[in-house]
Scaffold this active site. Structure first.
Site, mmCIF file in Angstrom:
data_model
loop_
_atom_site.group_PDB
_atom_site.id
_atom_site.type_symbol
_atom_site.label_atom_id
_atom_site.label_comp_id
_atom_site.label_asym_id
_atom_site.label_seq_id
_atom_site.Cartn_x
_atom_site.Cartn_y
_atom_site.Cartn_z
ATOM 1 N N ASP A 37 -6.380 -6.030 -2.527
ATOM 2 C CA ASP A 37 -4.999 -6.379 -2.609
ATOM 3 C C ASP A 37 -4.828 -7.202 -3.732
ATOM 4 O O ASP A 37 -3.581 -7.072 -4.603
ATOM 5 C CB ASP A 37 -4.317 -6.805 -1.451
ATOM 6 C CG ASP A 37 -4.262 -5.905 -0.437
ATOM 7 O OD1 ASP A 37 -4.340 -4.484 -0.586
ATOM 8 O OD2 ASP A 37 -3.837 -6.027 0.766
ATOM 9 N N TYR A 53 1.483 1.460 13.747
ATOM 10 C CA TYR A 53 2.331 2.223 13.007
ATOM 11 C C TYR A 53 1.915 3.485 13.138
ATOM 12 O O TYR A 53 0.619 3.927 13.253
ATOM 13 C CB TYR A 53 2.559 1.688 11.762
ATOM 14 C CG TYR A 53 1.307 1.808 10.517
ATOM 15 C CD1 TYR A 53 1.107 2.806 9.728
ATOM 16 C CD2 TYR A 53 0.713 0.907 10.766
ATOM 17 C CE1 TYR A 53 -0.272 2.610 9.005
ATOM 18 C CE2 TYR A 53 -0.753 0.564 9.900
ATOM 19 C CZ TYR A 53 -1.029 1.568 9.236
ATOM 20 O OH TYR A 53 -2.033 1.414 8.295
ATOM 21 N N HIS A 74 0.866 -1.216 -0.020
ATOM 22 C CA HIS A 74 0.071 0.069 0.131
ATOM 23 C C HIS A 74 0.871 1.205 -0.043
ATOM 24 O O HIS A 74 2.063 1.152 0.358
ATOM 25 C CB HIS A 74 -0.745 0.076 1.288
ATOM 26 C CG HIS A 74 -1.737 -1.156 1.390
ATOM 27 N ND1 HIS A 74 -2.332 -1.480 2.686
ATOM 28 C CD2 HIS A 74 -2.425 -1.966 0.320
ATOM 29 C CE1 HIS A 74 -3.086 -2.693 2.356
ATOM 30 N NE2 HIS A 74 -3.030 -2.815 1.133
ATOM 31 N N LYS A 131 6.111 6.192 7.322
ATOM 32 C CA LYS A 131 5.630 5.456 8.520
ATOM 33 C C LYS A 131 6.814 4.819 9.449
ATOM 34 O O LYS A 131 7.783 4.596 8.626
ATOM 35 C CB LYS A 131 4.698 4.050 7.827
ATOM 36 C CG LYS A 131 3.549 4.568 6.886
ATOM 37 C CD LYS A 131 2.867 3.298 6.336
ATOM 38 C CE LYS A 131 1.600 3.605 5.486
ATOM 39 N NZ LYS A 131 1.089 2.321 4.722
#
Length: 184
Positions: free
Chosen positions: A170, A132, A62, A72
């Site tokens: 996905d 995260y 992603h 991130k």
């Protein structure tokens, strides 16, 4: 906390100092001043996310495109994952290459994934809690990504392909060769 450079410029592995005793452990999981000094960035995180997944769950690859791109800082609270970052920065010497690191509740390592990368992970333990920080807010219209099984990336997800659990979203992501415009 110590830092380990990866082959992908800007993508670094952070290893906190963990204090163990007969009661358990303690460590500082994040300190903005220390983080920015170690990474050489001036990153301010604005959003925290967390997921719970079972073994074989693969989330990714992603990214957020354009002005909504996100850096991130990822870690595992419970369990173990293989965490993967793919360099998609135009003009980068490592464009299209990936780095993978095992993150677990045992090693407490964290991976900093800068803007310009796709990101994903697969759960190696029975279950995992994955957390995260992001330096930009999520924007649905700016979602993007790459197919986790893109042969040009040649990512070794460790687990057999037929045991991976993925979302429909996905499974229909494009291969890198099919991307018409740069993400960043």
């Amino acid at each position: 906390m110590t830092i380990e450079l990866t082959p992908l410029e800007g993508c670094v592995l952070l290893k906190p100092r963990v204090f163990n005793d007969d009661r358990g452990y303690f460590f500082e999981s994040y300190n903005q001043q220390t983080f920015n000094e170690l990474t050489g960035t001036n990153t301010t995180f604005v959003q925290d996310n967390q997921s719970y997944s079972s073994k074989g769950t693969l989330r990714g690859l992603h990214l957020q495109k354009g002005e909504h791109a996100q850096a991130k800082l990822v870690r595992v609270v419970k369990g173990e994952v293989l965490d993967v970052a793919v360099d998609l920065r135009p003009g980068s010497a490592t464009y299209g290459q990936y780095y993978g690191a095992r993150l677990s509740e045992e090693n407490q390592h964290q991976l900093f994934v800068p803007r310009g990368f796709a990101h994903g992970f697969v759960v190696l333990s029975d279950t995992a809690i994955f957390a995260y920080k992001c330096d930009n807010f999520y924007n649905k219209a700016s979602e993007g990504g790459l197919h986790y099984a893109d042969p040009s990336l040649n990512i070794d997800w460790i687990l057999p392909a037929d045991s991976l659990q993925t979302s429909e979203k996905d499974r229909i992501l494009p291969y890198l060769a099919d991307v018409q415009e740069p993400f960043f």
